[in-house]
Write an enzyme that holds these catalytic residues in place. Structure first.
Site, mmCIF file in Angstrom:
data_model
loop_
_atom_site.group_PDB
_atom_site.id
_atom_site.type_symbol
_atom_site.label_atom_id
_atom_site.label_comp_id
_atom_site.label_asym_id
_atom_site.label_seq_id
_atom_site.Cartn_x
_atom_site.Cartn_y
_atom_site.Cartn_z
ATOM 1 C CB SER A 158 33.358 61.464 -12.033
ATOM 2 O OG SER A 158 32.542 60.875 -10.951
ATOM 3 C CE1 TYR B 210 36.910 57.007 -13.239
ATOM 4 C CE2 TYR B 210 35.753 57.921 -11.363
ATOM 5 C CZ TYR B 210 35.902 57.617 -12.812
ATOM 6 O OH TYR B 210 34.950 58.177 -13.577
#
Length: 287
Positions: free
Chosen positions: A144, A157
């Site tokens: 990501s 995250y």
């Protein structure tokens, strides 16, 4: 005319939705035998339907990728059914909806770590021997933008994705002698359900974070259906990577992540230069 992945076998975790589903569809069109692995078995079956798959071309596996027994079974089923394993795409992940760190309870923290990081570790652990038996293969870890640039309120995250970047970097060197190629894909903001159904949100948000975390949550909700990234183009990029003899270790997807990473590198470089005297002044005097 045969496809680029004719006679290749791929496992795609997180294949029931989003970028994972798009990858399954793209691989299927290129002739691959695809194992759609997901805990959402209804979504995985929907992926097969969209692929117009037959039992000879694709299968689903209900798997909790943080469970070693289930992951080993996933790999064994792929090899037993289709005879080999050539590609592993680690796409399964969960994202709690942008709470500040103090709102994330221990259970959700552990769940995120086990899914986003331990799951990739286990999938690679059991897939690598199967690939080695074939003389090589390709592993693609879907990371990501937040695995390279951390912003509030994604600290929990980002922690999983930063760790995934390290795992990818080390693993690529470990398995290169066996003909296995490893790449991390860093998508920016893509138009999937990550900003809606796939995220959890605290029922009791802390008011002190309204101007930072709160404003970012509002922005994500407002733009969830207007994000620029096309999952089909991400799938095309993953397909391209699996066909390269010398793929990149990292591949950024999206103008947003490109700008964010360039800005971070510039700031990091400036900070290194600014503090270089302190950096160098920690050693014993040279004789």
């Amino acid at each position: 005319m045969t496809g680029r992945l004719e006679n290749k076998v791929a496992i795609v975790t997180g294949g029931a939705s989003g970028i994972g589903r798009a990858i399954c569809q793209r691989f299927g069109r290129e002739g691959a035998r695809v194992v759609v692995a997901d805990r959402n078995i209804a979504g995985a079956e929907e992926t097969l339907s969209l692929m117009e798959a037959t039992p000879e071309t694709a299968a689903t596996v209900d798997v909790n990728i943080s469970d070693a027994f289930q992951v080993e079974r996933m790999v064994n089923e792929a090899v037993t059914r289709f005879g080999r394993l050539d590609i592993l795409v680690n796409g399964a992940a969960i994202l709690i909806r942008t709470p500040p760190l103090v709102e994330v309870d221990e259970v959700l923290w552990d769940l995120t770590m086990e899914t986003n990081l331990k799951g990739v570790f286990l999938s690679c652990k059991y897939a690598i021997p199967a690939m080695t038996a074939n003389g090589g293969g390709s592993i693609v870890n879907i990371s990501s933008m937040t695995g390279l640039v951390a912003n509030p309120p994604n600290g929990y995250y980002s922690s999983t994705k930063f760790a995934l970047e390290a795992l990818t970097e080390a693993l690529a060197q470990e398995v290169k002698p066996f003909g296995i190629k490893v790449t991390a894909i860093e998508p920016g903001a893509f138009r999937t359900d990550w900003a809606a159904r796939s995220m959890w949100e605290s029922a009791t948000p802390i008011s002190e974070y309204a101007d930072t975390v709160g404003s970012r949550k509002t922005m994500i909700k407002e733009f969830a259906n207007h994000l620029p990234g096309d999952p089909r183009k991400a799938a095309e990029a993953v397909l391209m990577v699996t066909g390269l003899d010398d793929p990149p270790l990292r591949l950024l997807l999206g103008r947003d992540v490109l700008k964010a990473v360039r800005d971070k590198l510039a700031a990091f470089s400036a900070s290194i230069d600014e503090w270089a005297p302190v950096t160098k002044d920690v050693e014993f005097p040279r004789s």
